[in-house]
Design a protein around this motif. Structure first.
Motif: not given
Length: 101
Positions: A41-42, A44-49, A58-65, A79-83
Motif C-alpha cells: 500500500l505504501i 518504498e524503494d528497499w521493498m520494490w528495488s 526512493h518513494d511513492e511520491f517520486t514514483f508517481v511523479e 499504481m493500480r497494477e501494483h496494488w
C-alpha cells in the motif's frame, strides 16, 4: 498437526520482482511468526528495488511523479497494477498454510 509442508524459496535480489517466503517455526513455539506486507500500500524503494531503487526512485511520491503525476492516467494505471498484483489471494493462502495468520 505434524504435516510437512514443502516451500520453494524464491530469490529476492535487486532484480527480482518476486517475494521470498520462509518457513516459520512450528505453531505453539515461543517465536513470534508474522509477515510484513509493506510495499503493497505504501511504496518504498528497499521493498520494490527492481522497479524503484534501480531507477533512482526512493518513494511513492517520486514514483508517481516519474509516471506523470497523480492525475496522469499512466501513473494511476501503474499504481493500480501494483496494488492488484504485488499481493494476491494466493500469497495470503500460502501464508495461512504456513501458519502466519
Amino acid at each position: 498437526n505434524g504435516m510437512e509442508l514443502s516451500v520453494e524459496l524464491e530469490p529476492c535480489d535487486a532484480t527480482s520482482l518476486r517475494q521470498q517466503f520462509l518457513v516459520p517455526r512450528p505453531r505453539g513455539s515461543s517465536a513470534f511468526t508474522g509477515v510484513n506486507l509493506g510495499g503493497w500500500l505504501i511504496l518504498e524503494d528497499w521493498m520494490w528495488s527492481a522497479e524503484m531503487q534501480l531507477k533512482g526512485i526512493h518513494d511513492e511520491f517520486t514514483f508517481v511523479e516519474r509516471h506523470g503525476g497523480p492525475e496522469d492516467p499512466r501513473a494511476q494505471a501503474k499504481m493500480r497494477e501494483h496494488w492488484d498484483t504485488f499481493l494476491s489471494p494466493e500469497h495470503l493462502d500460502r501464508l495461512l498454510r504456513l501458519g502466519v495468520f
